[in-house]
Scaffold this active site. Structure first.
Site, PDB file in Angstrom:
ATOM      1  N   ARG A  98       0.830  -1.202   0.000  1.00 47.39           N
ATOM      2  CA  ARG A  98       0.000   0.000   0.000  1.00 47.39           C
ATOM      3  C   ARG A  98       0.870   1.261   0.000  1.00 47.39           C
ATOM      4  O   ARG A  98       0.560   2.254  -0.679  1.00 47.39           O
ATOM      5  CB  ARG A  98      -0.910  -0.004   1.227  1.00 47.39           C
ATOM      6  CG  ARG A  98      -1.867   1.177   1.323  1.00 47.39           C
ATOM      7  CD  ARG A  98      -2.830   0.972   2.495  1.00 47.39           C
ATOM      8  NE  ARG A  98      -3.825   2.019   2.575  1.00 47.39           N
ATOM      9  CZ  ARG A  98      -3.767   3.059   3.415  1.00 47.39           C
ATOM     10  NH1 ARG A  98      -2.738   3.174   4.244  1.00 47.39           N
ATOM     11  NH2 ARG A  98      -4.734   3.967   3.441  1.00 47.39           N
ATOM     12  N   HIS A 141       0.575   4.255  -2.686  1.00 52.58           N
ATOM     13  CA  HIS A 141       0.293   5.634  -2.292  1.00 52.58           C
ATOM     14  C   HIS A 141       1.420   6.579  -2.706  1.00 52.58           C
ATOM     15  O   HIS A 141       1.183   7.776  -2.897  1.00 52.58           O
ATOM     16  CB  HIS A 141       0.063   5.715  -0.780  1.00 52.58           C
ATOM     17  CG  HIS A 141      -1.312   5.305  -0.377  1.00 52.58           C
ATOM     18  ND1 HIS A 141      -2.032   5.948   0.615  1.00 52.58           N
ATOM     19  CD2 HIS A 141      -2.132   4.328  -0.843  1.00 52.58           C
ATOM     20  CE1 HIS A 141      -3.225   5.383   0.744  1.00 52.58           C
ATOM     21  NE2 HIS A 141      -3.294   4.380  -0.120  1.00 52.58           N
ATOM     22  N   ASP A 162       8.572   8.302  -6.499  1.00 52.01           N
ATOM     23  CA  ASP A 162       9.752   9.104  -6.174  1.00 52.01           C
ATOM     24  C   ASP A 162      10.056   9.158  -4.678  1.00 52.01           C
ATOM     25  O   ASP A 162      10.863   9.967  -4.230  1.00 52.01           O
ATOM     26  CB  ASP A 162       9.571  10.534  -6.693  1.00 52.01           C
ATOM     27  CG  ASP A 162       8.340  11.221  -6.081  1.00 52.01           C
ATOM     28  OD1 ASP A 162       7.640  10.585  -5.261  1.00 52.01           O
ATOM     29  OD2 ASP A 162       8.079  12.388  -6.436  1.00 52.01           O
ATOM     30  N   ASN A 184      -3.404   9.036   4.229  1.00 53.38           N
ATOM     31  CA  ASN A 184      -2.249   8.384   4.853  1.00 53.38           C
ATOM     32  C   ASN A 184      -2.228   8.498   6.370  1.00 53.38           C
ATOM     33  O   ASN A 184      -1.658   7.641   7.057  1.00 53.38           O
ATOM     34  CB  ASN A 184      -0.944   8.997   4.313  1.00 53.38           C
ATOM     35  CG  ASN A 184      -0.784   8.798   2.817  1.00 53.38           C
ATOM     36  OD1 ASN A 184      -1.196   7.778   2.274  1.00 53.38           O
ATOM     37  ND2 ASN A 184      -0.209   9.785   2.157  1.00 53.38           N
ATOM     38  N   HIS A 231      -6.028  -6.167  -2.006  1.00 51.48           N
ATOM     39  CA  HIS A 231      -6.916  -6.208  -0.848  1.00 51.48           C
ATOM     40  C   HIS A 231      -7.223  -7.640  -0.404  1.00 51.48           C
ATOM     41  O   HIS A 231      -8.043  -7.850   0.480  1.00 51.48           O
ATOM     42  CB  HIS A 231      -8.215  -5.458  -1.150  1.00 51.48           C
ATOM     43  CG  HIS A 231      -8.061  -3.974  -1.096  1.00 51.48           C
ATOM     44  ND1 HIS A 231      -9.106  -3.097  -1.283  1.00 51.48           N
ATOM     45  CD2 HIS A 231      -6.963  -3.193  -0.858  1.00 51.48           C
ATOM     46  CE1 HIS A 231      -8.666  -1.856  -1.168  1.00 51.48           C
ATOM     47  NE2 HIS A 231      -7.366  -1.886  -0.920  1.00 51.48           N
ATOM     48  N   ASP A 239     -10.123  -9.306   3.621  1.00 48.55           N
ATOM     49  CA  ASP A 239     -10.536 -10.669   3.273  1.00 48.55           C
ATOM     50  C   ASP A 239     -10.685 -11.437   4.578  1.00 48.55           C
ATOM     51  O   ASP A 239      -9.698 -11.763   5.238  1.00 48.55           O
ATOM     52  CB  ASP A 239      -9.487 -11.316   2.366  1.00 48.55           C
ATOM     53  CG  ASP A 239      -9.765 -12.794   2.093  1.00 48.55           C
ATOM     54  OD1 ASP A 239     -10.862 -13.279   2.452  1.00 48.55           O
ATOM     55  OD2 ASP A 239      -8.886 -13.451   1.516  1.00 48.55           O
TER      56      ASP A 239
END
Length: 321
Positions: free
Chosen positions: A67, A71, A79, A99, A195, A241
């Site tokens: 993740r 993000h 970067d 975040n 996910h 899940d």
């Protein structure tokens, strides 16, 4: 006449040399899986060891590292801007709404970077560490591997303009959001399969489980209400899940077929729209999902990288040199 021919020939030679130089520059700036072979040959092993140790301590960390990479890449490219701490010159992405109190794994990236700085100071970028760590985290959770192209450099800026897909988004918005990053619909569905790991905070799915909707299994909604009260517990965590929360498998897609997607942005992938057939394919074939996930992760990791003379190599990932 002879002078004109000479001048023309000289011009052509100059153009040829300039063209060759430009091509050479472009080749130097391309990402390559062998980028550190000579300058830091043990780089990939160092990163892998740090990730393995972190995931062995806490299985959830695999999802967090994947993740974190996602993000980062969706905000001004891959970067490592997401790793920068707040400073007089930096408005940190860490505290931006998508975040804040949810993105994690920064310490794992810093741990890997510290070891890299001991082995080969100033050589390996934090952006490359993040890309490799996402791959190694996937493998550590039982998922596929892929070849990561290297040579990214680190940004000297961050952006609070966080352009990330919303967990409340509809299908058209999701498709459009990924398309702006050069990722097609199949890439989007495959990447959503991340996910199969990780957890979500209660406030992100509360409306879905209490809304008496037709796109959610009633028993599933009832089960999820136990740890997500109607009026409290915004930060309570629930596995995305419920069946195999720590294993990288295709159960995520099987859940969607049964109307057991936790987030709205999960379930819209199987809601009578353009992505139903892809979800069904991945639910049937773990191999198809894992191959497409690896391919999509490669594409995502190459969103607007800084290369060549652009950017820097940070000594510490959370701060500028």
């Amino acid at each position: 006449m002879a002078s004109h021919i000479y001048t023309t020939a000289l011009s052509c030679l100059l153009l040829l040399l300039l063209s060759s130089f430009s091509q050479c520059q472009a080749q130097q700036q391309q990402l390559s899986p062998t980028f550190y072979d000579n300058t830091c040959p043990n780089a990939l092993n160092i990163i892998r060891d740090a990730v393995r140790q972190a995931v062995s301590r806490e299985r959830r960390m695999a999802a967090s590292l994947i993740r974190l990479h996602f993000h980062d890449c969706f905000v001004q490219g891959c970067d490592a801007s997401i790793l920068l701490d707040e400073s007089p010159t930096i408005k940190s992405e860490k505290t931006a709404l998508p975040n804040h109190a949810s993105a994690r794994g920064y310490d794992v990236i810093e741990a890997a970077k510290r070891e890299l700085e001991k082995a080969c100071p100033g050589i390996v970028s934090c952006a490359d560490v993040l890309s490799v760590a996402a791959r190694d985290a996937t493998v550590a959770a039982g998922g596929p591997s892929w070849t990561v192209k290297l040579g990214r450099r680190d940004s000297t800026t961050a952006s609070r303009n966080i352009d990330l897909p919303s967990p409340f988004a509809n299908l058209d918005t999701l498709i459009s959001s990924f398309a702006t990053k050069g990722l097609n619909t199949r890439d989007m569905v495959a990447l959503s399969g991340a996910h199969t790991l990780g957890q979500a905070q209660c406030f992100l799915f509360r409306d879905r489980i209490y809304g008496n909707r037709t796109d959610i299994d009633a028993g599933f909604a009832s089960t999820r209400r136990r740890k997500c009260p109607k009026d409290t517990g915004n930060g309570n965590l629930a596995p995305l899940d419920l069946v195999t929360p720590n294993s990288f498998d295709n159960n995520y897609y099987k859940n969607l077929l049964q109307k057991k997607g936790l987030l709205q942005s999960d379930q819209v992938l199987f809601s009578g729209g353009a992505t139903d057939s892809i979800v069904s394919e991945y639910a049937r074939s773990s191999r198809a999902f894992q191959e497409d996930f690896a391919s999509a992760m490669i594409k995502m990791s190459e969103i607007q990288p800084l290369t060549g003379q652009n950017g820097i190599i940070r000594k510490v990932c959370g701060a500028l040199n």
